[in-house]
Scaffold this active site. Structure first.
Site, PDB file in Angstrom:
ATOM      1  N   PRO A  12       4.159   6.330  -6.090  1.00  0.00           N
ATOM      2  CA  PRO A  12       3.345   5.551  -5.156  1.00  0.00           C
ATOM      3  C   PRO A  12       3.241   6.295  -3.837  1.00  0.00           C
ATOM      4  O   PRO A  12       4.225   6.876  -3.369  1.00  0.00           O
ATOM      5  CB  PRO A  12       4.163   4.263  -4.989  1.00  0.00           C
ATOM      6  CG  PRO A  12       5.579   4.688  -5.215  1.00  0.00           C
ATOM      7  CD  PRO A  12       5.518   5.801  -6.228  1.00  0.00           C
ATOM      8  N   MET A  13       2.050   6.304  -3.258  1.00  0.00           N
ATOM      9  CA  MET A  13       1.849   7.033  -2.003  1.00  0.00           C
ATOM     10  C   MET A  13       1.014   6.173  -1.061  1.00  0.00           C
ATOM     11  O   MET A  13      -0.142   5.871  -1.353  1.00  0.00           O
ATOM     12  CB  MET A  13       1.165   8.379  -2.269  1.00  0.00           C
ATOM     13  CG  MET A  13       2.055   9.346  -3.035  1.00  0.00           C
ATOM     14  SD  MET A  13       1.203  10.888  -3.495  1.00  0.00           S
ATOM     15  CE  MET A  13       0.187  10.290  -4.843  1.00  0.00           C
ATOM     16  N   GLN A  65       6.549  -1.863  -5.744  1.00  0.00           N
ATOM     17  CA  GLN A  65       7.504  -1.228  -4.841  1.00  0.00           C
ATOM     18  C   GLN A  65       7.610  -2.028  -3.544  1.00  0.00           C
ATOM     19  O   GLN A  65       6.606  -2.293  -2.887  1.00  0.00           O
ATOM     20  CB  GLN A  65       7.124   0.207  -4.511  1.00  0.00           C
ATOM     21  CG  GLN A  65       8.217   0.905  -3.690  1.00  0.00           C
ATOM     22  CD  GLN A  65       7.896   2.353  -3.372  1.00  0.00           C
ATOM     23  OE1 GLN A  65       7.156   2.619  -2.449  1.00  0.00           O
ATOM     24  NE2 GLN A  65       8.491   3.270  -4.119  1.00  0.00           N
ATOM     25  N   CYS A  95      11.027   6.343   2.071  1.00  0.00           N
ATOM     26  CA  CYS A  95       9.864   6.611   2.906  1.00  0.00           C
ATOM     27  C   CYS A  95      10.292   6.905   4.345  1.00  0.00           C
ATOM     28  O   CYS A  95      11.020   6.117   4.954  1.00  0.00           O
ATOM     29  CB  CYS A  95       8.908   5.428   2.887  1.00  0.00           C
ATOM     30  SG  CYS A  95       7.419   5.693   3.865  1.00  0.00           S
ATOM     31  N   LYS A 134      14.274   3.798  -5.262  1.00  0.00           N
ATOM     32  CA  LYS A 134      13.754   5.139  -5.002  1.00  0.00           C
ATOM     33  C   LYS A 134      14.325   5.617  -3.670  1.00  0.00           C
ATOM     34  O   LYS A 134      14.208   4.925  -2.660  1.00  0.00           O
ATOM     35  CB  LYS A 134      12.229   5.151  -4.949  1.00  0.00           C
ATOM     36  CG  LYS A 134      11.627   6.561  -4.851  1.00  0.00           C
ATOM     37  CD  LYS A 134      10.101   6.521  -4.998  1.00  0.00           C
ATOM     38  CE  LYS A 134       9.535   7.934  -5.152  1.00  0.00           C
ATOM     39  NZ  LYS A 134       9.613   8.732  -3.913  1.00  0.00           N
ATOM     40  N   HIS A 166      13.915  11.458  -4.772  1.00  0.00           N
ATOM     41  CA  HIS A 166      13.110  12.528  -4.182  1.00  0.00           C
ATOM     42  C   HIS A 166      14.100  13.593  -3.717  1.00  0.00           C
ATOM     43  O   HIS A 166      14.931  13.334  -2.846  1.00  0.00           O
ATOM     44  CB  HIS A 166      12.308  11.983  -2.997  1.00  0.00           C
ATOM     45  CG  HIS A 166      11.358  12.978  -2.419  1.00  0.00           C
ATOM     46  ND1 HIS A 166      10.176  12.605  -1.821  1.00  0.00           N
ATOM     47  CD2 HIS A 166      11.394  14.333  -2.327  1.00  0.00           C
ATOM     48  CE1 HIS A 166       9.533  13.671  -1.389  1.00  0.00           C
ATOM     49  NE2 HIS A 166      10.257  14.735  -1.687  1.00  0.00           N
ATOM     50  N   ASN A 206      11.929  13.489  -8.457  1.00  0.00           N
ATOM     51  CA  ASN A 206      10.643  13.485  -7.766  1.00  0.00           C
ATOM     52  C   ASN A 206      10.685  14.537  -6.655  1.00  0.00           C
ATOM     53  O   ASN A 206      11.743  14.861  -6.143  1.00  0.00           O
ATOM     54  CB  ASN A 206      10.397  12.080  -7.191  1.00  0.00           C
ATOM     55  CG  ASN A 206       9.193  11.992  -6.275  1.00  0.00           C
ATOM     56  OD1 ASN A 206       9.278  11.479  -5.167  1.00  0.00           O
ATOM     57  ND2 ASN A 206       8.061  12.487  -6.714  1.00  0.00           N
ATOM     58  N   GLY A 208       7.801  17.792  -5.154  1.00  0.00           N
ATOM     59  CA  GLY A 208       7.364  19.167  -5.314  1.00  0.00           C
ATOM     60  C   GLY A 208       7.048  19.611  -6.726  1.00  0.00           C
ATOM     61  O   GLY A 208       6.845  20.798  -6.968  1.00  0.00           O
ATOM     62  N   ARG A 229       1.708  14.080  -5.454  1.00  0.00           N
ATOM     63  CA  ARG A 229       0.457  14.703  -5.019  1.00  0.00           C
ATOM     64  C   ARG A 229      -0.244  15.466  -6.135  1.00  0.00           C
ATOM     65  O   ARG A 229      -1.472  15.481  -6.205  1.00  0.00           O
ATOM     66  CB  ARG A 229       0.728  15.620  -3.821  1.00  0.00           C
ATOM     67  CG  ARG A 229       0.859  14.859  -2.513  1.00  0.00           C
ATOM     68  CD  ARG A 229       1.312  15.751  -1.385  1.00  0.00           C
ATOM     69  NE  ARG A 229       2.723  16.101  -1.511  1.00  0.00           N
ATOM     70  CZ  ARG A 229       3.339  17.004  -0.765  1.00  0.00           C
ATOM     71  NH1 ARG A 229       2.664  17.674   0.145  1.00  0.00           N
ATOM     72  NH2 ARG A 229       4.627  17.250  -0.923  1.00  0.00           N
TER      73      ARG A 229
END
Length: 331
Positions: A12-13, A65, A95, A134, A166, A206, A208, A229
């Protein structure tokens, strides 16, 4: 949750992914696990729930989320999400945006692992669906060996069903949210070590990861891979997720087929007042690097934003892409 369920997911972004994007992604993979962008507990409890939480049935499996730190509010928001039909509740502890820090949720909660665990326990008591977390490997001057291990053990003890990591620190003091996506170095080995000490816990990596080939390499060490991405900017990569990672036939073989399947959804959304550009903005990278891709993007950019723009704008844009290239993109 079976670790196989988490073999591949799309991150999710905020300001990027939304319900329209998820419908688009689902048409390329039946198996990818999809997530909403982070929604705060306050927005869910006090806001327009139908607008914030509504989603198309085709999106399943899809996770909600949450952003928040108050255990009571997290439990309430999780219960609301379950009632809306979500398949999982995911707590964001990664985040790094400024508004997240000011609101005491997101990555700053890496400094409060006991509070995060309390929130997870409250959500587990409130819902029957899985609850996941996350996070980052640490923030600021934290030692990732200690910070990640402490958070992970705490939330797993509280009942968390899986952990998405991440593989970067978040520097809340000194870096912007955008810089935090790239500048802190990746440390995949740290996530591998976490999996080694928690062999029975689904661990998803998660950060890269740019291709399914890289995803396959990570799957030798962890249970799942989350693309962000790369999946958004080059969505054609999702066309082979089911075949390469699950050994299953994908729902559609080419991007052209995906768009044909997407048209009825777009028409329904337009009839309900959605602007075409709100949907087609997610298609920019659909034909990246193939003949006609630039003309496709230009046509959508110039015509998709016009008042009253309809599905013919998308049809005309697709016609600008070389037919042979449409098949090549799926390869």
């Amino acid at each position: 949750m079976k670790s196989q369920d988490y073999r591949f997911s799309v991150a999710p972004m905020m300001d990027w992914t939304d319900r329209h994007c998820r419908v688009f992604h689902r048409l390329m993979s039946r198996r990818a696990w999809l997530y909403t962008e982070m929604l705060t507990t306050g927005a869910i409890i006090h806001g327009d729930r139908a607008r914030l939480l509504g989603f198309d049935a085709s999106e399943h499996p899809v996770a909600l989320q949450l952003g928040g730190s108050d255990p009571g509010d997290l439990a309430t928001a999780a219960r609301i999400g379950e009632d809306f039909g979500y398949d999982e509740i995911n707590l964001n502890v990664g985040c790094p945006s400024d508004r997240v820090k000011d609101g005491r949720f997101g990555a700053c909660l890496m400094a409060e692992p006991a509070l995060v665990a309390e929130g997870v326990a409250a959500m587990k008591r409130a819902v029957k669906i899985p609850v996941t977390v996350k996070c980052r490997i640490g923030i600021d001057d934290q030692d990732p060996e200690v910070a990640l291990d402490t958070l992970a053990r705490g939330v797993i003890a509280a009942g968390a069903d899986a952990l998405v990591v991440h593989a970067r620190k978040a520097w809340l003091n000194g870096l912007s949210p955008k810089e935090n996506r790239d500048i802190p170095p990746l440390d995949y080995d740290r996530v591998y070590r976490l999996k080694a000490v928690l062999p029975d816990v689904p661990i998803i990596i998660n950060g890269g990861i740019t291709s399914l080939a890289e995803a396959s390499q990570h799957l030798a060490h962890v249970d799942g891979v989350m693309l962000g991405r790369a999946a958004y900017q080059e969505p054609w990569r999702l066309l082979t997720v089911d075949s390469e990672l699950f050994g299953e036939t994908p729902p559609h073989a080419t991007m052209k087929d995906v768009f044909e399947a997407m048209l009825p959804y777009i028409e329904r959304q337009l009839a309900e007042g959605t602007r075409l550009h709100s949907i087609t903005r997610h298609f920019v990278g659909a034909f990246h690097g193939v003949p006609g891709a630039r003309a496709f993007r230009r046509h959508l950019a110039e015509n998709g934003v016009r008042p009253g723009a309809g599905v013919n704008v998308l049809r005309d844009a697709i016609a600008l892409v070389d037919d042979r290239a449409r098949t090549a993109v799926a390869a």
